[in-house]
Write a protein that holds these residues in place. Structure first.
Motif, short mmCIF file in Angstrom:
data_model
loop_
_atom_site.label_atom_id
_atom_site.label_comp_id
_atom_site.label_asym_id
_atom_site.label_seq_id
_atom_site.Cartn_x
_atom_site.Cartn_y
_atom_site.Cartn_z
N ILE A 3 38.57 31.64 38.46
CA ILE A 3 39.75 32.09 37.21
C ILE A 3 39.73 30.30 36.04
CG2 ILE A 3 42.01 30.79 38.78
CD1 ILE A 3 41.08 34.17 36.38
N ASN A 4 40.43 29.50 36.49
CA ASN A 4 40.89 28.61 36.08
C ASN A 4 39.66 28.35 34.23
OD1 ASN A 4 43.09 28.03 37.26
ND2 ASN A 4 42.10 26.93 38.39
N ILE A 6 37.40 30.55 33.43
CA ILE A 6 37.65 31.62 32.90
C ILE A 6 38.59 31.77 31.31
CG2 ILE A 6 37.98 34.24 32.48
CD1 ILE A 6 36.34 34.18 34.74
N ARG A 7 40.03 31.60 31.88
CA ARG A 7 40.67 30.53 31.36
C ARG A 7 40.83 28.94 30.33
NH1 ARG A 7 45.39 30.43 35.86
NH2 ARG A 7 45.72 32.88 36.14
N SER A 8 40.25 29.09 30.13
CA SER A 8 39.56 27.56 29.57
C SER A 8 38.69 27.70 28.56
CB SER A 8 39.04 26.57 30.46
OG SER A 8 39.65 26.17 31.25
N LEU A 9 37.40 28.24 28.77
CA LEU A 9 36.73 29.25 28.39
C LEU A 9 37.32 30.47 26.76
CD1 LEU A 9 33.80 29.31 27.45
CD2 LEU A 9 34.12 31.63 29.07
#
Length: 60
Positions: A3-4, A6-9
């Motif tokens: 999930i991290n 995806i959040r960064s992207l």
């Protein structure tokens, strides 16, 4: 991919979109359209309020 990642992207994509909109808004191609839009409130000088004041003062 967790999930991290995806959040960064997503953060990078939103930042890139922000930069794109910023460049679009400040480009010289858009200046005339934005200047016209900025002057729209001043375009209609013959408002009903002004016409009513002229009728009251007898200046038709």
């Amino acid at each position: 991919m967790d999930i991290n990642d995806i959040r960064s992207l997503f953060t990078v994509l939103v930042f890139a979109a922000f930069i794109g909109v910023w460049i679009w808004a400040w480009s010289d191609k858009r200046r005339q359209a934005f200047d016209e839009a900025a002057n729209l409130p001043f375009a209609d000088d013959d408002t009903p309020l002004a016409a009513d004041k002229q009728k009251e003062s007898g200046h038709e």
